[in-house]
Scaffold this motif. Structure first.
Motif, PDB file in Angstrom:
ATOM      1  N   TYR A  15       0.834  -1.208   0.000  1.00 47.17           N
ATOM      2  CA  TYR A  15       0.000   0.000   0.000  1.00 47.17           C
ATOM      3  C   TYR A  15       0.870   1.259   0.000  1.00 47.17           C
ATOM      4  O   TYR A  15       0.612   2.213  -0.749  1.00 47.17           O
ATOM      5  N   HIS A  19       1.251   4.674  -2.136  1.00 42.55           N
ATOM      6  CA  HIS A  19       0.938   5.948  -1.480  1.00 42.55           C
ATOM      7  C   HIS A  19       2.080   6.333  -0.523  1.00 42.55           C
ATOM      8  O   HIS A  19       1.906   6.332   0.697  1.00 42.55           O
ATOM      9  N   GLU A  22       1.898   8.631   2.694  1.00 41.34           N
ATOM     10  CA  GLU A  22       1.199   8.252   3.912  1.00 41.34           C
ATOM     11  C   GLU A  22       2.098   7.516   4.919  1.00 41.34           C
ATOM     12  O   GLU A  22       1.617   6.971   5.899  1.00 41.34           O
ATOM     13  N   ILE A 117      -7.579  -0.680  -0.862  1.00 45.18           N
ATOM     14  CA  ILE A 117      -7.550   0.548  -1.653  1.00 45.18           C
ATOM     15  C   ILE A 117      -7.239   1.735  -0.750  1.00 45.18           C
ATOM     16  O   ILE A 117      -6.726   2.752  -1.199  1.00 45.18           O
ATOM     17  N   ASP A 118      -7.512   1.585   0.556  1.00 43.28           N
ATOM     18  CA  ASP A 118      -7.307   2.680   1.511  1.00 43.28           C
ATOM     19  C   ASP A 118      -7.010   2.092   2.886  1.00 43.28           C
ATOM     20  O   ASP A 118      -7.533   1.031   3.243  1.00 43.28           O
ATOM     21  N   ASP A 120      -7.108   3.760   6.655  1.00 39.15           N
ATOM     22  CA  ASP A 120      -7.473   4.992   7.342  1.00 39.15           C
ATOM     23  C   ASP A 120      -7.329   4.820   8.850  1.00 39.15           C
ATOM     24  O   ASP A 120      -7.781   3.817   9.421  1.00 39.15           O
ATOM     25  N   ARG A 141      -9.409  -0.811   4.089  1.00 35.58           N
ATOM     26  CA  ARG A 141     -10.595  -0.760   3.239  1.00 35.58           C
ATOM     27  C   ARG A 141     -10.322  -1.492   1.922  1.00 35.58           C
ATOM     28  O   ARG A 141      -9.453  -1.103   1.143  1.00 35.58           O
ATOM     29  N   SER A 173     -16.614   8.286   4.004  1.00 33.27           N
ATOM     30  CA  SER A 173     -15.232   8.465   4.466  1.00 33.27           C
ATOM     31  C   SER A 173     -14.448   9.334   3.492  1.00 33.27           C
ATOM     32  O   SER A 173     -14.359   9.004   2.302  1.00 33.27           O
ATOM     33  N   THR A 175     -11.179   9.764   3.097  1.00 33.37           N
ATOM     34  CA  THR A 175     -10.017   9.117   2.487  1.00 33.37           C
ATOM     35  C   THR A 175     -10.443   8.058   1.477  1.00 33.37           C
ATOM     36  O   THR A 175      -9.861   7.939   0.401  1.00 33.37           O
ATOM     37  N   LEU A 176     -11.470   7.271   1.812  1.00 34.59           N
ATOM     38  CA  LEU A 176     -11.966   6.274   0.862  1.00 34.59           C
ATOM     39  C   LEU A 176     -12.571   6.961  -0.348  1.00 34.59           C
ATOM     40  O   LEU A 176     -12.376   6.521  -1.493  1.00 34.59           O
ATOM     41  N   LYS A 179      -9.823   8.036  -2.698  1.00 29.44           N
ATOM     42  CA  LYS A 179      -9.191   6.907  -3.386  1.00 29.44           C
ATOM     43  C   LYS A 179     -10.102   6.362  -4.483  1.00 29.44           C
ATOM     44  O   LYS A 179      -9.641   6.008  -5.575  1.00 29.44           O
ATOM     45  N   SER A 183      -9.525   6.233  -8.561  1.00 22.60           N
ATOM     46  CA  SER A 183      -9.198   4.841  -8.911  1.00 22.60           C
ATOM     47  C   SER A 183      -9.411   4.492 -10.372  1.00 22.60           C
ATOM     48  O   SER A 183      -8.788   3.563 -10.889  1.00 22.60           O
TER      49      SER A 183
END
Length: 366
Positions: A15, A19, A22, A117-118, A120, A141, A173, A175-176, A179, A183
């Motif tokens: 992940y 990213h 992060e 995908i995320d 958080d 997520r 959400s 952040t979701l 993403k 995507s």
């Protein structure tokens, strides 16, 4: 048993490769994965791992359920339980419990497969009723498509007060939402050509292909086959087999060759990777030769599988248990006196290799 810190760390590493910005936000999580505690236990503080799923329908809308306890409209999800072997398995279990959608009605996305995908990190208020202090959730997520033949929603009325399908731009959400918007997913179900795990199936098993949908450009009626690679090591007439963990979702307690499913890689490269990850063996791809192929259907209605068995002419290292949640021990067995229980197609392949046969079929109706 729940997923190990090593399994979770591999998801986090992949992940963060996507990213890198992060790293700082997930630093407490990566540090926690180096500790002795169970990162998925709800008693682990100041934070622990949870899971949720963005279920996407053909209209590119995401399923949200209304949680009675919080009054929040969220993607289905929750805590990891002891029987969950992977984080994805935990997330899929929550979808079925909360919304009545079984894993068999969900399809992995070609871009994200079984990775999040995320991820958080968010604060959870103290709950005196549960004797829980304030803490954090490291929520993984995942994202899946809703299959065309999925059943209607059946909500868990004790905990879920309603459901809604929201477009990406309205996902609750932040952040979701970001993403998903970035995507490129559009609701179209595209086949996942190769499943990531070979002899391992998360429980429950999520689809890697849409039902009755062939890969783009394939003739009508084409059915994707799952490809697994297997290591055939022979020493002084003895074959190396591993005893699978009794709680493994696939063939628990049985003997099996070192095996794995392919990622986006050549078969020999995938087997070299699996050999090192599972047993600490170092093998040059040039030292592998294909010695047997098994084409099988393990149970009626299952996806067809192709098992490629490679013999290693040379290798470095002594087999060691590096994934104890999957294999509890390696042992050399006489090829003429294989142990029981043993995975059936493994016996078929070894006996075929000993007899000089290059190909076997198993489970097909004649």
């Amino acid at each position: 048993m729940p997923p190990s810190p090593a399994q979770i760390r591999s998801l986090v590493t992949a992940y963060l490769d996507r990213h890198p910005g992060e790293h700082d936000a997930l630093a407490p999580l990566t540090s926690a994965l180096d500790s002795a505690g169970d990162p998925t236990s709800r008693t682990t503080l100041p934070g622990h791992v949870t899971c949720s799923v963005a279920v996407i329908d053909r209209g590119a809308r995401v399923l949200h359920v209304l949680h009675r306890g919080t009054g929040l409209l969220l993607a289905p999800g929750g805590h990891v339980e002891a029987a969950d072997e992977t984080l994805l398995a935990a997330a899929l279990r929550e979808v079925e419990e909360e919304a009545g959608i079984p894993a068999s009605a969900l399809v992995l996305t070609a871009d994200f497969r079984d990775g999040p995908i995320d991820i958080d990190v968010h604060d959870i208020d103290a709950s005196p009723a549960r004797a829980e202090a304030a803490h954090q959730h490291d929520d993984f997520r995942f994202v899946v498509h809703l299959a065309d033949d999925a059943p209607d929603l059946t909500l868990q009325v004790e905990e879920v007060g309603g459901a809604a399908w929201l477009p990406f731009e309205e996902v609750s959400s932040p952040t979701l939402r970001a993403k998903l918007v970035a995507s490129g997913l559009d609701g179209a179900i595209r086949p996942v050509k190769l499943e990531q795990h070979a002899a391992e199936h998360p429980a429950p098993a999520v689809r890697t292909e849409p039902a009755a949908v062939a890969p783009a450009g394939a003739p009508s009626g084409t059915v994707p086959n799952i490809v697994g690679v297997h290591l055939y090591l022979e020493r002084d007439g003895h074959v190396l087999l591993g005893r699978r963990h009794p709680d493994a979702a696939y063939a628990g307690g049985s003997w099996h060759t070192l095996a794995g499913h392919l990622e986006a890689e050549a078969a020999t490269a995938g087997l070299v990777r699996e050999a090192y990850e599972e047993a600490g063996l170092v093998i040059d791809p040039a030292d592998l030769e294909l010695v047997h192929t098994v084409h099988m259907v393990e149970r009626p209605g299952d996806d067809p599988r192709i098992g490629l068995f490679f013999r290693a002419r040379r290798w470095e290292g002594v087999p060691e248990v590096r994934e104890p949640d999957r294999c509890v021990g390696w042992r050399w067995w006489r090829a003429e006196d294989l142990p029981e229980p043993i995975v059936p197609y493994t016996r078929v392949a070894i006996e075929g290799i000993q007899a000089g046969r290059a190909y076997s079929e198993l489970g097909w109706a004649r």
